[in-house]
Design a protein around this motif. Structure first.
Motif, PDB file in Angstrom:
ATOM      1  N   LEU A  12       0.514  -1.167   0.228  1.00 49.14           N
ATOM      2  CA  LEU A  12       0.055   0.131   0.088  1.00 49.14           C
ATOM      3  C   LEU A  12       1.241   1.079   0.342  1.00 49.14           C
ATOM      4  O   LEU A  12       2.047   0.966   0.747  1.00 49.14           O
ATOM      5  N   LEU A  13       0.366   2.274  -0.653  1.00 47.45           N
ATOM      6  CA  LEU A  13       1.042   3.494  -0.862  1.00 47.45           C
ATOM      7  C   LEU A  13       0.062   4.550  -1.236  1.00 47.45           C
ATOM      8  O   LEU A  13      -0.852   4.252  -1.777  1.00 47.45           O
ATOM      9  N   ILE A  26      -2.061  -0.708  -4.093  1.00 51.52           N
ATOM     10  CA  ILE A  26      -2.901  -0.823  -4.215  1.00 51.52           C
ATOM     11  C   ILE A  26      -2.248   0.453  -3.798  1.00 51.52           C
ATOM     12  O   ILE A  26      -1.580   1.197  -2.946  1.00 51.52           O
ATOM     13  N   HIS A  27      -2.512   1.747  -4.436  1.00 51.38           N
ATOM     14  CA  HIS A  27      -1.825   3.314  -4.371  1.00 51.38           C
ATOM     15  C   HIS A  27      -3.878   3.147  -4.511  1.00 51.38           C
ATOM     16  O   HIS A  27      -4.519   4.133  -4.689  1.00 51.38           O
ATOM     17  N   CYS A  28      -3.486   4.934  -2.824  1.00 49.46           N
ATOM     18  CA  CYS A  28      -4.618   5.416  -2.371  1.00 49.46           C
ATOM     19  C   CYS A  28      -5.011   6.842  -2.558  1.00 49.46           C
ATOM     20  O   CYS A  28      -4.932   7.522  -1.751  1.00 49.46           O
ATOM     21  N   PRO A  39      -1.642   3.952   4.490  1.00 44.33           N
ATOM     22  CA  PRO A  39      -0.202   4.085   4.751  1.00 44.33           C
ATOM     23  C   PRO A  39       0.588   5.414   4.887  1.00 44.33           C
ATOM     24  O   PRO A  39       1.742   4.851   5.268  1.00 44.33           O
ATOM     25  N   GLY A  40      -0.302   6.003   4.870  1.00 44.19           N
ATOM     26  CA  GLY A  40       0.496   7.594   5.297  1.00 44.19           C
ATOM     27  C   GLY A  40       0.909   7.809   4.027  1.00 44.19           C
ATOM     28  O   GLY A  40       0.776   7.503   3.107  1.00 44.19           O
TER      29      GLY A  40
END
Length: 173
Positions: A5-6, A32-34, A124-125
């Motif tokens: 996650l990023l 997964i890119h948020c 994920p920050g």
């Protein structure tokens, strides 16, 4: 299954590459890119990393609509199933209803990991190190019994990521 996650890569192409490389080295099977991708180059990094991925539009990404069909890019909130688990993916934390087993979001640039009433809420920050001199990402490991989360953070003056682990028991189906 291990899911990398990023979020919030913004214009930091180098940090994005470091985060993706780290997640892959840690065994990520899906990325997964948020949101707040900002540069098409970040989408290209995801597309060519050799793993399946999905990315959600962030509030700084409307211009990426011009390349929408080239990538696995979705609107928020986006629901999908992976590893026998229902996900909700978004950038803005406006749809925080517990209508999925895992709710993924970005935007705040702050790592969050909260398990409430059977739902895991996870941010994920920031990968871009804009709000603090640290690049962040996370790994979500899903088993039949648990959701395991590892937060990774790398101070910009260091080459290695530091890890913090969290584990939550899944409710039986």
């Amino acid at each position: 299954m291990k899911i990398g996650l990023l979020s919030d890569t913004h214009k930091k192409v180098e940090y994005s590459r470091q985060v993706i490389d780290h997640l892959l080295a840690e065994g990520a099977e899906f990325l997964i890119h948020c949101g707040d991708i900002v540069k098409e180059e970040m989408l290209q990094q995801l597309k060519t990393c050799g793993k399946r991925y999905v990315a959600v539009y962030g509030n700084n990404d409307p211009h990426l609509a011009a390349v929408h069909n080239r990538y696995s890019l979705v609107q928020e909130p986006h629901y999908f199933k992976l590893a026998k688990t229902k996900f909700k993916l978004m950038h803005l934390p406006f749809y925080m209803a517990p209508d999925a087993q895992i709710v993924l979001f970005g935007h705040t640039h702050t790592f969050e990991c909260d398990f409430k009433n059977g739902t895991l809420y996870l941010n994920p920050g920031e990968a871009c190190a804009r709000s603090k001199p640290v690049s962040e990402c996370a790994m979500l490991e899903i088993t039949d019994d648990t959701f395991g989360v590892t937060q990774y953070s790398r101070p910009l003056e260091e080459e290695t990521f530091h890890a913090r682990h969290f584990s939550f028991e899944r409710e039986s189906a």
